[in-house]
Design a protein around this motif. Sequence first.
Motif, PDB file in Angstrom:
ATOM      1  N   ASP A   1     -45.911 -27.111 -54.931  1.00  0.00           N
ATOM      2  CA  ASP A   1     -45.941 -27.207 -56.389  1.00  0.00           C
ATOM      3  C   ASP A   1     -46.695 -26.061 -57.062  1.00  0.00           C
ATOM      4  OD1 ASP A   1     -44.535 -29.788 -56.589  1.00  0.00           O
ATOM      5  OD2 ASP A   1     -46.295 -30.555 -55.552  1.00  0.00           O
TER       6      ASP A   1
ATOM      7  N   HIS B   1     -45.241 -23.930 -59.000  1.00  0.00           N
ATOM      8  CA  HIS B   1     -44.684 -23.911 -60.360  1.00  0.00           C
ATOM      9  C   HIS B   1     -45.005 -22.599 -61.087  1.00  0.00           C
ATOM     10  CE1 HIS B   1     -43.251 -28.166 -61.216  1.00  0.00           C
ATOM     11  NE2 HIS B   1     -43.757 -28.260 -59.989  1.00  0.00           N
TER      12      HIS B   1
ATOM     13  N   HIS C   1     -44.452 -21.740 -65.128  1.00  0.00           N
ATOM     14  CA  HIS C   1     -44.238 -23.019 -65.826  1.00  0.00           C
ATOM     15  C   HIS C   1     -45.200 -23.156 -67.003  1.00  0.00           C
ATOM     16  CE1 HIS C   1     -43.300 -27.592 -65.323  1.00  0.00           C
ATOM     17  NE2 HIS C   1     -43.039 -27.142 -66.538  1.00  0.00           N
TER      18      HIS C   1
ATOM     19  N   ASP D   1     -41.007 -26.749 -54.999  1.00  0.00           N
ATOM     20  CA  ASP D   1     -41.260 -26.402 -56.404  1.00  0.00           C
ATOM     21  C   ASP D   1     -42.001 -25.076 -56.520  1.00  0.00           C
ATOM     22  OD1 ASP D   1     -39.925 -28.700 -56.978  1.00  0.00           O
ATOM     23  OD2 ASP D   1     -41.563 -29.672 -58.043  1.00  0.00           O
TER      24      ASP D   1
ATOM     25  N   MET E   1     -40.616 -22.653 -62.028  1.00  0.00           N
ATOM     26  CA  MET E   1     -39.964 -23.528 -62.991  1.00  0.00           C
ATOM     27  C   MET E   1     -39.412 -22.674 -64.119  1.00  0.00           C
ATOM     28  SD  MET E   1     -39.465 -26.737 -63.590  1.00  0.00           S
ATOM     29  CE  MET E   1     -39.052 -27.826 -64.933  1.00  0.00           C
ATOM     30  N   ASN E   2     -38.194 -22.611 -64.247  1.00  0.00           N
ATOM     31  CA  ASN E   2     -37.022 -23.129 -63.595  1.00  0.00           C
ATOM     32  C   ASN E   2     -36.260 -21.932 -63.022  1.00  0.00           C
ATOM     33  OD1 ASN E   2     -34.340 -23.994 -63.102  1.00  0.00           O
ATOM     34  ND2 ASN E   2     -34.268 -25.323 -64.851  1.00  0.00           N
TER      35      ASN E   2
ATOM     36  N   HIS F   1     -37.293 -28.880 -58.030  1.00  0.00           N
ATOM     37  CA  HIS F   1     -37.081 -27.789 -58.973  1.00  0.00           C
ATOM     38  C   HIS F   1     -36.650 -26.493 -58.271  1.00  0.00           C
ATOM     39  CE1 HIS F   1     -38.390 -30.055 -62.386  1.00  0.00           C
ATOM     40  NE2 HIS F   1     -39.542 -30.345 -61.808  1.00  0.00           N
TER      41      HIS F   1
END
Length: 200
Positions: A7, A9, A12, A55, A58-59, A87
Amino acid sequence: MQFFIADTHFFHSDLLGYNDFAPRLFSSTEAMDQALIGAWNARVDDNDVVYHLGDIAMNPENFPTNEAVLQIILQLHGRIVFIKGNHDYRRLFKYLQANDPMPGGKPKFSFHDVGAIIKIDHQQLFLTHYPLMLGIVTQTLNLHGHIHNSSVRTATNINVGVDSPERELLQDRLPWGSPLKMDEIEEIAQRKAEQLAKMR
């Protein structure tokens, strides 16, 4: 050495600032991303393997572009085994594979759609993005991500995500975004088991 994280990310922006999901107290995604890269590279060298349990960014299918994600990933030390998160996208995995820098003639990246099983020092590890319910097991842990702000209430599920509250169980606090070593995973598992036993 082997490390574990989930994660990240990258990019993000919705996580920036105070929120109930995964507060990341940075002024920009650039500052957050650089903190993640710095924490990773402070622990990992190019002889190490990092298992990233989903993950990445993002994205990655829309924005940022696959190229932008690649440019972040290329800054990270070590070889990286990617486990697909909710994701992550096959299109990104294919792009990373096609643009693998192949340091020393060996792949920097490898990929698993669902998960992987490895063994370290007689401990079996199920590596997934989503937590698994293992039942009664010995010398077996499920390392996972996906849940940013809470813990599964079993000692065999260890959340290795960047925002995991289980990281607070470590006696020696790590800089935010640090991948975890196996001895740290074992410390978290032991302390989590002790905490859960007290709650019975």
